[in-house]
Each structure stands twice: as C-alpha cells, then as structure tokens.
Design a protein around this motif. Structure first.
Motif, PDB file in Angstrom:
ATOM      1  N   GLY A  89       0.830  -1.193   0.000  1.00  0.00           N
ATOM      2  CA  GLY A  89       0.000   0.000   0.000  1.00  0.00           C
ATOM      3  C   GLY A  89       0.864   1.242   0.000  1.00  0.00           C
ATOM      4  O   GLY A  89       2.096   1.174   0.145  1.00  0.00           O
ATOM      5  N   LEU A  90       0.226   2.375  -0.174  1.00  0.00           N
ATOM      6  CA  LEU A  90       0.909   3.664  -0.232  1.00  0.00           C
ATOM      7  C   LEU A  90       0.513   4.539   0.947  1.00  0.00           C
ATOM      8  O   LEU A  90      -0.576   4.388   1.509  1.00  0.00           O
ATOM      9  N   ILE A  91       1.386   5.465   1.276  1.00  0.00           N
ATOM     10  CA  ILE A  91       1.122   6.511   2.256  1.00  0.00           C
ATOM     11  C   ILE A  91       1.736   7.787   1.685  1.00  0.00           C
ATOM     12  O   ILE A  91       2.783   7.736   1.026  1.00  0.00           O
ATOM     13  N   VAL A  92       1.066   8.917   1.887  1.00  0.00           N
ATOM     14  CA  VAL A  92       1.521  10.171   1.300  1.00  0.00           C
ATOM     15  C   VAL A  92       1.591  11.254   2.360  1.00  0.00           C
ATOM     16  O   VAL A  92       0.722  11.346   3.236  1.00  0.00           O
ATOM     17  N   LYS A  93       2.612  12.083   2.258  1.00  0.00           N
ATOM     18  CA  LYS A  93       2.710  13.301   3.054  1.00  0.00           C
ATOM     19  C   LYS A  93       2.835  14.464   2.079  1.00  0.00           C
ATOM     20  O   LYS A  93       3.726  14.471   1.227  1.00  0.00           O
ATOM     21  N   ILE A  94       1.923  15.419   2.187  1.00  0.00           N
ATOM     22  CA  ILE A  94       1.951  16.633   1.374  1.00  0.00           C
ATOM     23  C   ILE A  94       2.426  17.761   2.279  1.00  0.00           C
ATOM     24  O   ILE A  94       1.800  18.052   3.305  1.00  0.00           O
ATOM     25  N   SER A  95       3.531  18.397   1.905  1.00  0.00           N
ATOM     26  CA  SER A  95       4.070  19.529   2.663  1.00  0.00           C
ATOM     27  C   SER A  95       4.067  20.760   1.774  1.00  0.00           C
ATOM     28  O   SER A  95       4.510  20.700   0.626  1.00  0.00           O
ATOM     29  N   GLY A  99      -9.914   8.030   1.460  1.00  0.00           N
ATOM     30  CA  GLY A  99     -10.503   6.795   1.955  1.00  0.00           C
ATOM     31  C   GLY A  99      -9.750   5.539   1.526  1.00  0.00           C
ATOM     32  O   GLY A  99     -10.078   4.448   1.947  1.00  0.00           O
ATOM     33  N   ASN A 100      -8.722   5.718   0.668  1.00  0.00           N
ATOM     34  CA  ASN A 100      -7.955   4.576   0.185  1.00  0.00           C
ATOM     35  C   ASN A 100      -6.558   4.498   0.788  1.00  0.00           C
ATOM     36  O   ASN A 100      -6.040   3.402   1.002  1.00  0.00           O
ATOM     37  N   ILE A 101      -5.939   5.670   1.007  1.00  0.00           N
ATOM     38  CA  ILE A 101      -4.603   5.704   1.588  1.00  0.00           C
ATOM     39  C   ILE A 101      -4.542   6.855   2.587  1.00  0.00           C
ATOM     40  O   ILE A 101      -5.335   7.800   2.531  1.00  0.00           O
ATOM     41  N   THR A 102      -3.587   6.791   3.490  1.00  0.00           N
ATOM     42  CA  THR A 102      -3.363   7.874   4.435  1.00  0.00           C
ATOM     43  C   THR A 102      -2.646   9.004   3.739  1.00  0.00           C
ATOM     44  O   THR A 102      -1.607   8.787   3.085  1.00  0.00           O
TER      45      THR A 102
END
Length: 140
Positions: free
Chosen positions: A96-102, A132-135
């Motif tokens: 799975g994936l996780i994303v951080k937007i800065s 709803g699919n990834i953090t």
C-alpha cells in the motif's frame, strides 16, 4: 463524485513495458523513462519508479488546487512550493501507499497556510481519488 465520459477534458495515455523494471512512455512522447525498483526495495535504482511519478503528479496537481483556493480567498501564494512524499510498504493486502503533502507558503502565516492546504486537499483531484484509500498527511 464521478465525472461522466462526456465531461472529460483531457486523457493522459501512458504505456508500461515490464512493469516496475522496464520503461513507461506517454503516447505523445513527452514522457519516456526507464523504470526500476529503488535500491531500498532490492532494485538497481537506475531509473525512476512509480512512487516518484505519483509524487510528481500529486505535488503538481496539489499546487494547482492550492492556487485555485488562494485566488478564491485573495491569498498570496507566490513563491510557494508543494512537496509530495509517497511511501510504499507492506500491508494486509500486499502493498500500500502513504503520502505526506508539505507546503511552504512564505507570504501567509502558518494558520492561514494550514487552512489553505486543507481546502486544497478538498478540491485536488489526486486527493479526491485517494480519499478513503490511503493515508494522506498534510503539513506546513
């Protein structure tokens, strides 16, 4: 909310050969890159990878959404940047994936910057697609 085919303004077309260890190119020739797994995942790291491509697309899309929100609010976001960090790891379903937007928005205070990125997150097409699919973590 989904769009209908008749509402599509543009369709990007990309074709991959050999998955994560090959090549991916767009039909118009604007993008043609070697794709290899990163060293952290046992690959050569010699080319780009799907996570880098996703991070590039998400950060550009989010910056565009931030611009729309800022214009609507009369906020000055000149000189701003948006960075997307896309992580991949194992989960119960395989990977799975996780994303951080800065975002760095030099012309507004931190409270306003946080408000702007939260609103951008509501309108960005990538954010909508991943909701709803990834953090996805937001940071200023």
């Amino acid at each position: 909310m989904s769009i209908q085919q008749s509402d599509v303004l543009y369709t990007a077309v990309a074709t991959a050969e050999n998955g994560r260890d090959g090549r991916v190119a767009t039909d118009d020739g604007q993008l043609d890159v070697v794709v290899n797994p990163p060293k952290a995942m046992g690959g050569s790291g010699a080319g780009t990878n799907p996570e880098q491509l996703f991070a590039a697309g998400y950060s550009a899309c989010f910056q565009g959404a931030l611009g729309v929100v800022a214009r609507n609010e009369g906020a000055d976001i000149s000189g701003s940047t948006v960075t997307a960090e896309v992580g991949i790891g194992k989960n119960d379903e395989g990977f799975g994936l996780i994303v951080k937007i800065s975002a760095v928005i030099p012309n507004v205070d931190d409270a306003k910057a946080k408000e702007l990125i939260e609103k951008a997150h509501q309108v960005c097409p990538y954010s909508k697609a991943t909701r709803g699919n990834i953090t996805v973590e937001l940071a200023v």
